[in-house]
Design a protein around this motif. Structure first.
Motif, short mmCIF file in Angstrom:
data_model
loop_
_atom_site.label_atom_id
_atom_site.label_comp_id
_atom_site.label_asym_id
_atom_site.label_seq_id
_atom_site.Cartn_x
_atom_site.Cartn_y
_atom_site.Cartn_z
N ILE A 70 0.84 -1.20 0.00
CA ILE A 70 0.00 0.00 0.00
C ILE A 70 0.87 1.25 0.00
N ASN A 71 1.89 1.24 0.87
CA ASN A 71 2.78 2.40 0.96
C ASN A 71 3.55 2.61 -0.34
N ALA A 72 3.99 1.50 -0.95
CA ALA A 72 4.74 1.59 -2.21
C ALA A 72 3.88 2.16 -3.32
N ALA A 73 2.64 1.69 -3.40
CA ALA A 73 1.74 2.18 -4.45
C ALA A 73 1.45 3.66 -4.25
N ASN A 74 1.26 4.07 -3.01
CA ASN A 74 1.01 5.49 -2.72
C ASN A 74 2.21 6.35 -3.08
N TYR A 75 3.40 5.84 -2.76
CA TYR A 75 4.64 6.58 -3.08
C TYR A 75 4.80 6.74 -4.59
N VAL A 76 4.59 5.66 -5.31
CA VAL A 76 4.75 5.70 -6.76
C VAL A 76 3.70 6.62 -7.39
N GLU A 77 2.48 6.55 -6.90
CA GLU A 77 1.43 7.42 -7.44
C GLU A 77 1.79 8.90 -7.28
N LYS A 78 2.47 9.22 -6.18
CA LYS A 78 2.85 10.61 -5.91
C LYS A 78 4.13 11.01 -6.63
N GLU A 79 5.16 10.16 -6.57
CA GLU A 79 6.48 10.51 -7.08
C GLU A 79 6.72 10.06 -8.52
N HIS A 80 6.00 9.04 -8.95
CA HIS A 80 6.23 8.49 -10.30
C HIS A 80 4.89 8.20 -10.98
N PRO A 81 4.08 9.23 -11.18
CA PRO A 81 2.77 9.02 -11.79
C PRO A 81 2.85 8.57 -13.24
N ASP A 82 4.05 8.62 -13.83
CA ASP A 82 4.23 8.19 -15.22
C ASP A 82 4.73 6.76 -15.34
N LEU A 83 4.72 6.00 -14.24
CA LEU A 83 5.12 4.59 -14.30
C LEU A 83 4.24 3.86 -15.31
N ASP A 84 4.87 3.16 -16.26
CA ASP A 84 4.06 2.46 -17.26
C ASP A 84 4.44 1.00 -17.47
N ILE A 85 5.46 0.51 -16.75
CA ILE A 85 5.77 -0.92 -16.83
C ILE A 85 6.05 -1.44 -15.41
N LEU A 86 5.33 -2.48 -15.03
CA LEU A 86 5.54 -3.17 -13.76
C LEU A 86 6.08 -4.56 -14.06
N VAL A 87 7.24 -4.87 -13.50
CA VAL A 87 7.86 -6.19 -13.70
C VAL A 87 7.80 -6.96 -12.38
N ASN A 88 6.98 -7.98 -12.34
CA ASN A 88 6.88 -8.84 -11.16
C ASN A 88 7.95 -9.92 -11.24
N ASN A 89 9.08 -9.63 -10.61
CA ASN A 89 10.22 -10.52 -10.66
C ASN A 89 10.48 -11.22 -9.32
N ALA A 90 10.07 -10.60 -8.22
CA ALA A 90 10.36 -11.15 -6.89
C ALA A 90 9.71 -12.51 -6.70
N GLY A 91 10.42 -13.39 -6.02
CA GLY A 91 9.88 -14.71 -5.73
C GLY A 91 10.86 -15.56 -4.96
N ILE A 92 10.39 -16.70 -4.49
CA ILE A 92 11.25 -17.65 -3.78
C ILE A 92 11.14 -19.00 -4.47
N ALA A 93 12.05 -19.90 -4.10
CA ALA A 93 12.09 -21.20 -4.78
C ALA A 93 11.93 -22.39 -3.85
N ALA A 94 12.09 -22.21 -2.54
CA ALA A 94 12.12 -23.33 -1.59
C ALA A 94 13.29 -24.25 -1.96
N ASP A 95 13.26 -25.49 -1.51
CA ASP A 95 14.33 -26.44 -1.80
C ASP A 95 14.09 -27.04 -3.18
N MET A 96 14.92 -26.64 -4.13
CA MET A 96 14.72 -27.07 -5.51
C MET A 96 15.25 -28.48 -5.79
N GLN A 97 15.90 -29.07 -4.79
CA GLN A 97 16.47 -30.41 -4.99
C GLN A 97 15.51 -31.52 -4.57
N LYS A 98 14.52 -31.19 -3.76
CA LYS A 98 13.61 -32.22 -3.26
C LYS A 98 12.62 -32.65 -4.35
#
Length: 240
Positions: A70-98
């Motif tokens: 919520i805070n991030a969206a509010n900040y971007v709306e105020k400081e970067h109202p021209d944002l036009d690309i959102l890249v959802n890159n964050a994530g986790i993998a857990a134990d990839m060997q199991k």
């Protein structure tokens, strides 16, 4: 065309490399990070690599902390109202060997909570500014089909769910005639710390993976609802 791009999980791996390549190409990039102290280190690395500091900004985006979104969206709306690309890159993998049967239930729950539900919440919060600028929502995802040589159970299941989410949201884009596109990019196997810097004939470097994602993301073509492979090939798309 000039773009302003927010990348989640931007303090390391593919996210950091994308930030560097885009910054060096002259784009303005907002680094979305869970830990702001690590984000400051990432900013320093990018400036050391030649990116102009004024092209960069930093915001906390913690996929497990709704208040931060919520805070991030509010900040971007105020400081970067021209944002036009959102890249959802964050994530986790857990134990990839199991194996799938040996993977604890908690691993499945945690990867789904972050990679699927967390990404959904990010999209929901940033949708207004992306819609306002007729922009793009991108998700870095995984393959739709299994392979015998690489089968990280919890991670793969969460990405299959993410692919379904992308295309479900994209149907809404069509039916509601929203002025945006939402699509997924699977860059292929990329050697990063999330997979223990796995090596092999099907693995590419972080620089190569980031380059492929950027080329697909910035392509001037209709991409809504598509899951796009590493060579720009369409792995899946919405059926009429």
């Amino acid at each position: 065309m000039t773009h302003k791009i927010l990348i989640t999980g931007a303090n390391r791996g593919i996210g950091l490399e994308m930030s560097k390549q885009l910054g060096l190409q002259g784009y303005k990039v907002i680094l979305g990070v869970r830990d702001l102290s690590k984000g400051q280190i990432a900013l320093h690395e990018l400036v050391q690599a030649g990116v102009t500091r004024s092209q960069l900004d930093l915001v906390q985006v913690d996929l497990q902390n709704p208040e931060s979104l919520i805070n991030a969206a509010n900040y971007v709306e105020k400081e970067h109202p021209d944002l036009d690309i959102l890249v959802n890159n964050a994530g986790i993998a857990a134990d990839m060997q199991k194996t799938a049967l040996d993977t604890p239930l908690l691993d499945y729950k945690e990867t789904l909570d972050i990679n699927f539900l967390g990404t959904l919440q990010v999209i929901q919060h940033f949708l207004p500014v992306i819609k306002q600028n007729k922009g793009k929502i991108v998700a870095i995802t995984g393959p739709l089909t299994a392979t015998t040589w690489y089968n990280p159970a919890a991670y793969r299941v969460s990405k299959i769910a993410l692919n379904g989410l992308i295309q479900t949201l994209a149907v809404d884009v069509i039916n509601k005639k929203l002025p945006i596109s939402i699509f997924g990019i699977f860059p292929g196997g990329v050697s990063t710390d999330i997979n223990g810097h796995r090596q092999g004939p099907y693995m590419k470097s972080v620089a190569e993976g980031a380059r492929d994602i950027i080329n697909i993301m910035l392509a001037d073509k209709e991409q809504n609802g598509k899951i796009i492979g590493p060579n720009g090939n369409i792995l899946s798309e919405i059926q009429d």
